[in-house]
Design an enzyme around this catalytic site. Structure first.
Site, PDB file in Angstrom:
ATOM      1  N   LYS A   1     -11.462  -4.459  -3.134  1.00 17.03           N
ATOM      2  CA  LYS A   1     -12.265  -3.233  -3.275  1.00 17.03           C
ATOM      3  C   LYS A   1     -11.467  -2.119  -3.896  1.00 17.03           C
ATOM      4  O   LYS A   1     -12.018  -1.190  -4.467  1.00 17.03           O
ATOM      5  CB  LYS A   1     -12.672  -2.700  -1.882  1.00 17.03           C
TER       6      LYS A   1
ATOM      7  N   LYS B   1       0.816  -1.221   0.000  1.00 12.60           N
ATOM      8  CA  LYS B   1       0.000   0.000   0.000  1.00 12.60           C
ATOM      9  C   LYS B   1       0.843   1.262   0.000  1.00 12.60           C
ATOM     10  O   LYS B   1       0.461   2.265  -0.589  1.00 12.60           O
ATOM     11  CB  LYS B   1      -0.982   0.004   1.174  1.00 12.60           C
TER      12      LYS B   1
ATOM     13  N   LYS C   1      -5.401 -10.437  -6.079  1.00 10.29           N
ATOM     14  CA  LYS C   1      -6.607 -10.844  -5.328  1.00 10.29           C
ATOM     15  C   LYS C   1      -7.782  -9.927  -5.694  1.00 10.29           C
ATOM     16  O   LYS C   1      -7.573  -8.770  -6.076  1.00 10.29           O
ATOM     17  CB  LYS C   1      -6.337 -10.832  -3.826  1.00 10.29           C
TER      18      LYS C   1
HETATM   19  P1  TYM Z   1     -10.692  -6.360   4.523  1.00 14.19           P
HETATM   20  O1  TYM Z   1     -11.720  -5.330   4.840  1.00 14.19           O
HETATM   21  O2  TYM Z   1      -9.744  -6.076   3.411  1.00 14.19           O
HETATM   22  O3  TYM Z   1     -11.381  -7.749   4.199  1.00 14.19           O
HETATM   23  C1  TYM Z   1     -12.333  -8.365   5.063  1.00 14.19           C
HETATM   24  C2  TYM Z   1     -12.164  -9.879   5.025  1.00 14.19           C
HETATM   25  O4  TYM Z   1     -12.269 -10.378   3.686  1.00 14.19           O
HETATM   26  C3  TYM Z   1     -11.133 -11.175   3.376  1.00 14.19           C
HETATM   27  N1  TYM Z   1     -10.814 -11.007   1.943  1.00 14.19           N
HETATM   28  C4  TYM Z   1     -10.642 -12.019   1.082  1.00 14.19           C
HETATM   29  N2  TYM Z   1     -10.691 -13.359   1.236  1.00 14.19           N
HETATM   30  C5  TYM Z   1     -10.464 -14.126   0.140  1.00 14.19           C
HETATM   31  N3  TYM Z   1     -10.203 -13.608  -1.112  1.00 14.19           N
HETATM   32  C6  TYM Z   1     -10.140 -12.266  -1.306  1.00 14.19           C
HETATM   33  N4  TYM Z   1      -9.898 -11.773  -2.515  1.00 14.19           N
HETATM   34  C7  TYM Z   1     -10.357 -11.406  -0.179  1.00 14.19           C
HETATM   35  N5  TYM Z   1     -10.374 -10.047  -0.016  1.00 14.19           N
HETATM   36  C8  TYM Z   1     -10.656  -9.827   1.285  1.00 14.19           C
HETATM   37  C9  TYM Z   1     -10.017 -10.624   4.251  1.00 14.19           C
HETATM   38  O5  TYM Z   1      -8.998 -11.586   4.444  1.00 14.19           O
HETATM   39  C10 TYM Z   1     -10.753 -10.297   5.524  1.00 14.19           C
HETATM   40  O6  TYM Z   1     -10.894 -11.448   6.336  1.00 14.19           O
HETATM   41  N6  TYM Z   1      -7.332  -5.562   8.131  1.00 14.19           N
HETATM   42  C11 TYM Z   1      -8.605  -6.214   7.826  1.00 14.19           C
HETATM   43  C12 TYM Z   1      -9.723  -5.803   8.751  1.00 14.19           C
HETATM   44  C13 TYM Z   1      -9.433  -6.013  10.192  1.00 14.19           C
HETATM   45  C14 TYM Z   1      -9.416  -7.248  10.902  1.00 14.19           C
HETATM   46  C15 TYM Z   1      -9.119  -6.911  12.249  1.00 14.19           C
HETATM   47  C16 TYM Z   1      -9.634  -8.575  10.533  1.00 14.19           C
HETATM   48  C17 TYM Z   1      -9.152  -5.034  11.091  1.00 14.19           C
HETATM   49  N7  TYM Z   1      -8.977  -5.563  12.335  1.00 14.19           N
HETATM   50  C18 TYM Z   1      -9.020  -7.896  13.240  1.00 14.19           C
HETATM   51  C19 TYM Z   1      -9.533  -9.563  11.535  1.00 14.19           C
HETATM   52  C20 TYM Z   1      -9.233  -9.211  12.861  1.00 14.19           C
HETATM   53  C21 TYM Z   1      -8.989  -5.855   6.414  1.00 14.19           C
HETATM   54  O7  TYM Z   1      -8.632  -4.817   5.889  1.00 14.19           O
HETATM   55  O8  TYM Z   1      -9.875  -6.740   5.846  1.00 14.19           O
END
Ligand code: TYM
Length: 339
Positions: free
Chosen positions: A204, A115, A201
């Protein structure tokens, strides 16, 4: 069992989020309520300010994401659903953990490197310390299991390292302050890839909306995105090994298998030898069939903003109460005097 996970409210929920994480949230909530465990699911709105953002969009997306999660089966009666901004204990614990996290650990995070890119000097401090807040998110509740997609595995390992170092440095072995959380990653949908590029991947932040299926897409849009998805000219192989080196084909077959609740080999047993001209419409129809009830519930729920705000308020109240004992222990362990 204490299950904790989060999602950034930075845009639409897409198929990667749904298959990689949210479907598991709903399933784990069903198991946890049967076994007396607890689930906390939150919108990581504090994480969302680590990148440039438009404040009014963040508020709107936060409410939309509540509607989307409930539409996907997260039940606010059985799970605690809230946003970080209403639970200041997350930010407080992050500060306490900043004393334990090491610069070297954060410098190795691939998300930070991706990022920030070449412009590290211009990246926000929040983007760098993002994984410490993520560690605080789960350690605050003594999480035992964290359902996430593959891309969050490294952040969870960091949370474990922080918990271990804090316990070693500031607690006695028989009374640790933090529990080591286990990531729960679905083997068959750990990483859903972009429809335009099988090596990236689904995300968004991809500028092309054609790269992802949003849970808000209507049937025509889904069919069109699948029709236009990148593939190769070969027919589908008869078994899984034949997908090696064919990232786009493997991704589409994988999505079909998970959505149909079957295995990749079973899908290839049905479609092996066929070209994408036959497979793509079948995949599109399957997606429409499975996603349209979610879409319909989402459209209904998002209309009632007051109800969505009430869900967040009630969830935050419960989360604050669960957070306090651990936060108090962390302050005390560090020798901080609080009246
Ligand atoms: P975020 O908002 O990017 O995504 C949310 C969840 O979706 C999963 N994910 C995917 N899984 C499979 N294939 C994909 N292409 C894909 N894109 C997204 C992510 O692995 C995630 O589980 N940092 C985290 C949010 C967060 C969090 C936490 C998660 C903040 N604090 C504590 C767990 C525990 C994030 O940006 O996820």
């Amino acid at each position: 069992m204490r299950i904790v996970s989060g999602i950034q409210p930075t845009g639409n929920l897409h198929l990667g989020n749904y298959l990689g994480a949210i479907r598991n949230w709903a399933a784990m909530q069903d198991n946890a309520s049967a076994s007396g465990g607890e689930c906390l699911y939150f919108l990581a709105d504090l994480h969302a300010i680590s990148m440039p953002h438009v404040p009014a969009e963040l508020s709107a997306n936060t409410r939309e994401m509540v509607a989307a999660l409930v539409a996907c089966g997260v039940d606010p009666q059985r799970s605690i659903l809230f946003n970080q901004a209403q639970v200041p204990q997350h930010a407080e614990l992050q500060w306490l953990l900043n004393g334990t996290a090491r610069m070297g650990w954060l410098n190795r995070m691939t998300q930070w490197k991706d990022k920030a890119g070449k412009n590290r000097e211009g990246a926000s401090v929040a983007l760098f310390t993002y994984p410490v807040l993520q560690a605080a998110d789960v350690l605050l509740y003594q999480a035992t299991h964290v359902p996430v997609g593959e891309d969050q595995k490294q952040h969870l390992e960091l949370a474990r390292d922080i918990a271990q170092k804090f316990n070693n440095d500031f607690a006695s072995p028989d009374a640790p302050v933090f529990t080591q959380p286990e990531p729960i990653i679905p083997p068959e949908a750990a990483r859903i890839m972009s429809l335009r590029d099988g090596s990236a991947k689904m995300s968004k932040s991809d500028p092309s909306d054609m790269s992802r299926i949003n849970l808000t897409d209507d049937a025509d849009t889904i069919m069109q995105k699948i029709r236009k998805a990148k593939t190769d000219p070969e027919p589908l192989p008869g078994e899984k090994a034949g997908l090696a080196g064919r990232a786009e084909a493997a991704n589409l077959v994988g999505i079909y298998a998970v959505m149909a609740g079957t295995s990749v080999d079973a899908v290839l047993g049905e479609f092996g030898g066929e070209g994408f001209g036959k497979f793509k419409p079948a995949l599109g129809e399957l997606l429409v069939e499975k996603l349209s009830p979610i879409n319909q519930r989402f459209v209904d729920l998002r209309r009632d903003q007051a109800a969505l705000d009430a869900i967040l308020k009630a969830g935050a109240e419960k989360a604050r109460a669960l957070a306090m004992p651990t936060l108090d222990k962390a302050y005390a362990a560090l020798g901080l005097v609080r009246g």
